[in-house]
Scaffold this motif. Structure first.
Motif, PDB file in Angstrom:
ATOM      1  N   LEU A 103       0.779  -1.088   0.023  1.00 17.94           N
ATOM      2  CA  LEU A 103       0.041  -0.086  -0.083  1.00 17.94           C
ATOM      3  C   LEU A 103       1.068   1.279   0.020  1.00 17.94           C
ATOM      4  O   LEU A 103       0.518   2.178  -0.777  1.00 17.94           O
ATOM      5  CB  LEU A 103      -1.155   0.042   1.333  1.00 17.94           C
ATOM      6  CG  LEU A 103      -1.987  -1.018   1.158  1.00 17.94           C
ATOM      7  CD1 LEU A 103      -2.769  -0.848   2.423  1.00 17.94           C
ATOM      8  CD2 LEU A 103      -3.070  -0.318  -0.104  1.00 17.94           C
ATOM      9  N   GLY A 104       2.039   1.260   0.890  1.00 17.86           N
ATOM     10  CA  GLY A 104       2.857   2.555   0.708  1.00 17.86           C
ATOM     11  C   GLY A 104       3.577   2.758  -0.383  1.00 17.86           C
ATOM     12  O   GLY A 104       3.407   4.011  -0.919  1.00 17.86           O
ATOM     13  N   SER A 105       4.107   1.784  -1.047  1.00 17.67           N
ATOM     14  CA  SER A 105       4.756   1.914  -2.241  1.00 17.67           C
ATOM     15  C   SER A 105       3.908   2.275  -3.291  1.00 17.67           C
ATOM     16  O   SER A 105       4.240   3.182  -4.156  1.00 17.67           O
ATOM     17  CB  SER A 105       5.490   0.717  -2.526  1.00 17.67           C
ATOM     18  OG  SER A 105       4.797  -0.076  -2.564  1.00 17.67           O
ATOM     19  N   MET A 106       2.723   1.842  -3.369  1.00 17.97           N
ATOM     20  CA  MET A 106       1.898   2.192  -4.202  1.00 17.97           C
ATOM     21  C   MET A 106       1.156   3.617  -4.511  1.00 17.97           C
ATOM     22  O   MET A 106       1.160   4.205  -5.287  1.00 17.97           O
ATOM     23  CB  MET A 106       0.574   1.111  -4.053  1.00 17.97           C
ATOM     24  CG  MET A 106      -0.479   1.167  -5.236  1.00 17.97           C
ATOM     25  SD  MET A 106      -0.039   0.656  -6.659  1.00 17.97           S
ATOM     26  CE  MET A 106      -1.593   0.818  -7.763  1.00 17.97           C
ATOM     27  N   ILE A 107       1.036   4.077  -3.030  1.00 14.55           N
ATOM     28  CA  ILE A 107       0.471   5.471  -3.115  1.00 14.55           C
ATOM     29  C   ILE A 107       1.650   6.324  -3.547  1.00 14.55           C
ATOM     30  O   ILE A 107       1.324   7.426  -3.965  1.00 14.55           O
ATOM     31  CB  ILE A 107       0.121   5.901  -1.676  1.00 14.55           C
ATOM     32  CG1 ILE A 107      -1.036   4.965  -1.231  1.00 14.55           C
ATOM     33  CG2 ILE A 107       0.002   7.417  -1.056  1.00 14.55           C
ATOM     34  CD1 ILE A 107      -1.487   5.033   0.369  1.00 14.55           C
ATOM     35  N   ARG A 108       2.860   6.145  -3.445  1.00 12.74           N
ATOM     36  CA  ARG A 108       4.125   6.723  -3.735  1.00 12.74           C
ATOM     37  C   ARG A 108       4.192   6.890  -5.272  1.00 12.74           C
ATOM     38  O   ARG A 108       5.037   7.686  -5.766  1.00 12.74           O
ATOM     39  CB  ARG A 108       5.226   6.644  -3.280  1.00 12.74           C
ATOM     40  CG  ARG A 108       5.154   6.811  -1.523  1.00 12.74           C
ATOM     41  CD  ARG A 108       6.549   6.729  -1.107  1.00 12.74           C
ATOM     42  NE  ARG A 108       6.974   5.181  -0.857  1.00 12.74           N
ATOM     43  CZ  ARG A 108       6.779   4.333   0.143  1.00 12.74           C
ATOM     44  NH1 ARG A 108       6.288   4.623   1.052  1.00 12.74           N
ATOM     45  NH2 ARG A 108       7.351   3.141  -0.155  1.00 12.74           N
ATOM     46  N   LEU A 109       3.607   5.839  -6.086  1.00 16.26           N
ATOM     47  CA  LEU A 109       3.816   6.111  -7.423  1.00 16.26           C
ATOM     48  C   LEU A 109       2.896   7.154  -8.251  1.00 16.26           C
ATOM     49  O   LEU A 109       1.824   7.289  -7.904  1.00 16.26           O
ATOM     50  CB  LEU A 109       3.378   4.775  -7.943  1.00 16.26           C
ATOM     51  CG  LEU A 109       4.061   3.392  -7.758  1.00 16.26           C
ATOM     52  CD1 LEU A 109       3.344   2.086  -8.289  1.00 16.26           C
ATOM     53  CD2 LEU A 109       5.296   3.562  -8.492  1.00 16.26           C
ATOM     54  N   PRO A 110       3.495   7.802  -9.107  1.00 17.18           N
ATOM     55  CA  PRO A 110       2.911   9.012  -9.952  1.00 17.18           C
ATOM     56  C   PRO A 110       1.709   8.330 -10.740  1.00 17.18           C
ATOM     57  O   PRO A 110       0.880   9.098 -10.581  1.00 17.18           O
ATOM     58  CB  PRO A 110       3.847   9.371 -10.851  1.00 17.18           C
ATOM     59  CG  PRO A 110       5.337   9.318 -10.055  1.00 17.18           C
ATOM     60  CD  PRO A 110       4.819   7.853  -9.370  1.00 17.18           C
ATOM     61  N   LEU A 111       1.998   7.281 -11.216  1.00 18.71           N
ATOM     62  CA  LEU A 111       0.704   6.330 -11.765  1.00 18.71           C
ATOM     63  C   LEU A 111      -0.415   6.198 -11.042  1.00 18.71           C
ATOM     64  O   LEU A 111      -1.633   6.212 -11.526  1.00 18.71           O
ATOM     65  CB  LEU A 111       1.455   5.181 -12.444  1.00 18.71           C
ATOM     66  CG  LEU A 111       0.308   4.556 -13.547  1.00 18.71           C
ATOM     67  CD1 LEU A 111       0.023   5.556 -14.726  1.00 18.71           C
ATOM     68  CD2 LEU A 111       1.074   3.391 -14.056  1.00 18.71           C
ATOM     69  N   PHE A 112      -0.236   5.922  -9.641  1.00 18.12           N
ATOM     70  CA  PHE A 112      -1.421   5.770  -8.830  1.00 18.12           C
ATOM     71  C   PHE A 112      -2.292   7.021  -8.882  1.00 18.12           C
ATOM     72  O   PHE A 112      -3.602   6.930  -8.874  1.00 18.12           O
ATOM     73  CB  PHE A 112      -1.000   5.366  -7.356  1.00 18.12           C
ATOM     74  CG  PHE A 112      -2.039   5.487  -6.338  1.00 18.12           C
ATOM     75  CD1 PHE A 112      -2.705   4.410  -6.271  1.00 18.12           C
ATOM     76  CD2 PHE A 112      -2.236   6.454  -5.685  1.00 18.12           C
ATOM     77  CE1 PHE A 112      -4.049   4.494  -5.024  1.00 18.12           C
ATOM     78  CE2 PHE A 112      -3.364   6.255  -4.599  1.00 18.12           C
ATOM     79  CZ  PHE A 112      -3.908   5.595  -4.612  1.00 18.12           C
ATOM     80  N   TRP A 113      -1.750   8.089  -8.797  1.00 16.37           N
ATOM     81  CA  TRP A 113      -2.592   9.583  -8.615  1.00 16.37           C
ATOM     82  C   TRP A 113      -2.970   9.665  -9.908  1.00 16.37           C
ATOM     83  O   TRP A 113      -4.143  10.217 -10.247  1.00 16.37           O
ATOM     84  CB  TRP A 113      -1.743  10.513  -8.241  1.00 16.37           C
ATOM     85  CG  TRP A 113      -1.282  10.253  -6.840  1.00 16.37           C
ATOM     86  CD1 TRP A 113       0.003   9.907  -6.409  1.00 16.37           C
ATOM     87  CD2 TRP A 113      -1.911  10.393  -5.619  1.00 16.37           C
ATOM     88  NE1 TRP A 113      -0.108   9.606  -4.844  1.00 16.37           N
ATOM     89  CE2 TRP A 113      -1.219   9.925  -4.504  1.00 16.37           C
ATOM     90  CE3 TRP A 113      -3.301  10.500  -5.506  1.00 16.37           C
ATOM     91  CZ2 TRP A 113      -1.631  10.074  -3.163  1.00 16.37           C
ATOM     92  CZ3 TRP A 113      -3.664  10.442  -4.305  1.00 16.37           C
ATOM     93  CH2 TRP A 113      -3.048  10.198  -3.124  1.00 16.37           C
ATOM     94  N   VAL A 114      -2.225   9.364 -11.207  1.00 10.78           N
ATOM     95  CA  VAL A 114      -3.007   9.393 -12.209  1.00 10.78           C
ATOM     96  C   VAL A 114      -4.089   8.674 -12.511  1.00 10.78           C
ATOM     97  O   VAL A 114      -5.153   9.052 -13.125  1.00 10.78           O
ATOM     98  CB  VAL A 114      -1.845   9.092 -13.611  1.00 10.78           C
ATOM     99  CG1 VAL A 114      -2.530   9.070 -14.939  1.00 10.78           C
ATOM    100  CG2 VAL A 114      -0.567   9.912 -13.634  1.00 10.78           C
ATOM    101  N   GLY A 115      -4.199   7.483 -12.218  1.00 11.73           N
ATOM    102  CA  GLY A 115      -5.086   6.585 -12.126  1.00 11.73           C
ATOM    103  C   GLY A 115      -6.373   7.127 -11.309  1.00 11.73           C
ATOM    104  O   GLY A 115      -7.564   7.089 -11.658  1.00 11.73           O
ATOM    105  N   MET A 116      -6.232   7.769 -10.038  1.00 11.09           N
ATOM    106  CA  MET A 116      -7.281   8.420  -9.449  1.00 11.09           C
ATOM    107  C   MET A 116      -7.759   9.359 -10.080  1.00 11.09           C
ATOM    108  O   MET A 116      -9.106   9.797  -9.920  1.00 11.09           O
ATOM    109  CB  MET A 116      -6.684   8.850  -8.172  1.00 11.09           C
ATOM    110  CG  MET A 116      -6.158   7.707  -7.134  1.00 11.09           C
ATOM    111  SD  MET A 116      -7.668   6.653  -6.463  1.00 11.09           S
ATOM    112  CE  MET A 116      -7.228   4.980  -7.586  1.00 11.09           C
TER     113      MET A 116
END
Length: 591
Positions: free
Chosen positions: A56-69
């Motif tokens: 979870l922690g590493s996923m939230i730090r990914l720029p692509l995660f926020w692009v997905g959001m």
């Protein structure tokens, strides 16, 4: 400009209900698969094919995660806002004899929702997602999101967190109530988002008590109706399972009717709750004087005459088709007469050694777990400063022993001085893994050893676990689980015979290719029949946590999961006995 209009009436409620049924069917057929595709695509691009607590922690730090959001949140908000606008157009039509074509409603709803993508109004998308997915004012687009069981368990184990949770829930209830008319004002008065929020607060303030009473009454009505219908169908199903009727044709018809009823009950819960709450809020908005005098849209009107009979025919035809399908399905299942094998029975695991029946992660707890007829006991292990594995769930001893120390900073001698809090007069201490293995053998329990470690201590902790399993000969009497996949990979490399399980928060992604895991351990809300079948087809077992309600236990048994992890092992064992004593053919029919 504002006038008070009465819009309450049976016809408007029926029209809302029809719309929500159609919208839910479209959501299941188009909207939800589209969101699921986008979610899986983002996971594939980011390299996160599955998601565990450790990721979870590493996923939230990914720029692509926020692009997905940025993609998923507006897309979800778009579907929910389309539902809101069409419902407003249907409910606030000038006359009951006036109607609109679906095509025209959709075109005008899309035009109205486009305003939410303009500057200053994008907050309306977030507001729609919040209201539709996290509050008591639901959407038929998707089920309301609920708190995962492991987070809920953590909160309710601490009185301060429990108090804070209910205070926050009350505050959010007031916040939601204040914003409940925002979409109405935004679309019907064509204001900006900020003005819509301010006007909603003003309208709610004028009839706050009445609105609270109306919402609470709606909740009470829905709860009572759900309870009555659920109890009736559950009781009928159990009676039919225990005392099946004589005669093949009667049996087929009865179970076809029951299966149809259960299908409609599941679908109708969401649709009816959405319709009732939307009706209550829409009537309250009208009585608060929020409906504009002039028409707020130019959707072409058409007379409604004759549509009621046509609608009834469509509903009757749909119900008949569902019934025929279920009768044919029942007939095929009864002819198959598939046997139930006790050798493949679902196993019961006592969560943290004994569930809620005693001190968690202790030798005393293991004895209690065995007495509650559990097959396995789940325990959590952590590494001490001097390289011993001890039983502890949290990162510190604060919750269980009133000590803020962390095990990796303490020696075993330091930890031995701690007393585990519990209700009895006896002194209970923190046990080692070796002691837990010895006790489990004496009481006839297998162990589910969950490895909790940090990245820095991962290899040392795993190697120490291997040493203890070798020295005690316990490898065949336990399974090892972890939310850190690297732990399982190292264990598989060094001791391939040890059964391993990967703990996941969400059951999404490419789970078929987890080479280092023999099974997945998943939170109960993520498990359905398709997921269980997919995992079993891939040769993976399915363990489900934390299943504490009787209905959830029945559902998991029905899905054929391999292991139920629960705080109520005695109840789960009893439900398993009842399940095994019913006719196996009929269990499959009523799934």
């Amino acid at each position: 400009m504002i006038t008070k209009v009465k819009y309450a009436g049976r016809q408007r409620f029926v029209d809302l209900l029809r719309f929500e049924i159609v919208f839910r069917l479209l959501a299941v057929a188009i909207g939800l698969p589209l969101l699921s595709f986008c979610t899986n695509l983002i996971g594939m691009i980011s390299g996160r094919l599955y998601l565990s607590p450790a990721d979870l922690g590493s996923m939230i730090r990914l720029p692509l995660f926020w692009v997905g959001m940025v993609i998923l949140i507006p897309l979800t908000g778009l579907f929910i806002l389309l539902e809101i606008v069409i419902a407003l157009m249907i409910f606030y039509r000038p006359d009951d004899t006036i109607g609109y074509r679906i095509r025209h409603l959709t075109i005008h709803a899309v035009r109205a929702v486009r305003r939410c993508f303009t500057r200053g109004n994008r907050m309306m998308l977030l507001l729609a997602v919040y209201l539709g997915m996290f509050t008591f004012f639901p959407s038929a687009f998707m089920n309301k999101l609920t708190m995962p069981g492991f987070i809920r368990d953590t909160i309710f184990q601490n009185p301060w967190l429990t108090a804070g949770y209910y205070i926050l829930k009350f505050i959010l209830f007031l916040f939601t109530l204040a914003l409940i008319f925002s979409a109405h004002v935004f679309f019907m008065h064509k204001t900006d988002c900020r003005t819509a929020v301010r006007e909603s607060i003003r309208l709610v303030r004028g009839r706050f008590i009445r609105l609270c009473v109306a919402v609470l009454l709606a909740f009470g009505l829905l709860g009572a109706l759900n309870w009555i219908l659920s109890d009736v169908f559950i009781e009928l199903s159990r009676m039919a399972l225990i005392h099946p009727p004589a005669g093949f044709k009667i049996e087929v018809l009865l179970f076809g009717l029951l299966r149809t009823g259960l299908s409609l009950l599941s679908f109708g819960r969401l649709v009816l709750s959405v319709t009732v709450l939307r009706y209550v809020v829409s009537v309250s908005f009208a009585r608060a004087g929020g409906v504009p005098e002039k028409p707020w849209h130019d959707c072409p009107e058409r007379p409604v005459g004759g549509s009621a009979k046509r609608s009834r025919r469509i509903v009757i035809a749909a119900l008949a088709a569902i019934l025929v399908f279920n009768v044919l399905y029942v007939k095929a299942e009864l002819k198959l007469n598939a046997p139930y094998s006790v050798l493949n029975r679902t196993k019961i695991t006592a969560h943290r050694a004994c569930g809620e029946s005693g001190p968690e992660n202790t030798l005393e707890g293991l004895v209690i777990g065995a007495a509650r007829n559990a097959d396995y006991a789940e325990i959590d292990v952590r590494l001490t400063a001097d390289g011993e594995l001890i039983l502890l769930h949290d990162k510190t001893f604060r919750r269980v022993a009133d000590d803020s120390g962390r095990p990796e900073e303490m020696t075993l001698a330091d930890i031995r001085r701690l007393h585990i809090r519990h209700e009895g007069p006896e002194i209970v201490r923190v046990p080692t893994l070796r002691e837990a293995i010895e006790t489990a053998r004496k009481v006839g329990l297998r162990l589910n050893i969950e490895v909790k470690t940090t990245e820095a201590e991962r290899n040392r902790c795993t190697d120490r676990l291997i040493e203890i399993l070798d020295e005690t000969g316990a490898a065949s009497d336990c399974v090892v689980t972890a939310s850190d996949y690297a732990v399982l990979a190292r264990l598989r490399e060094k001791r391939p015979a040890v059964k391993t399980g990967y703990i996941l928060v969400f059951a999404r992604g490419d789970l078929d290719n987890l080479d280092a895991a023999d099974f997945v351990s998943v939170e109960e809300k993520n498990v359905d029949k398709a997921f269980a079948n997919r995992m079993h087809a891939a040769g993976k077992g399915v363990h489900v946590w934390t299943v504490n309600e009787r209905e959830s236990m029945d559902r998991m048994l029905d899905l054929g999961v391999d292991n139920i992890i629960t705080d109520q092992p005695g109840m789960a064992a009893l439900q398993r006995i009842i399940y095994e004593q019913t006719d196996p053919r009929l269990r499959r029919i009523l799934r």
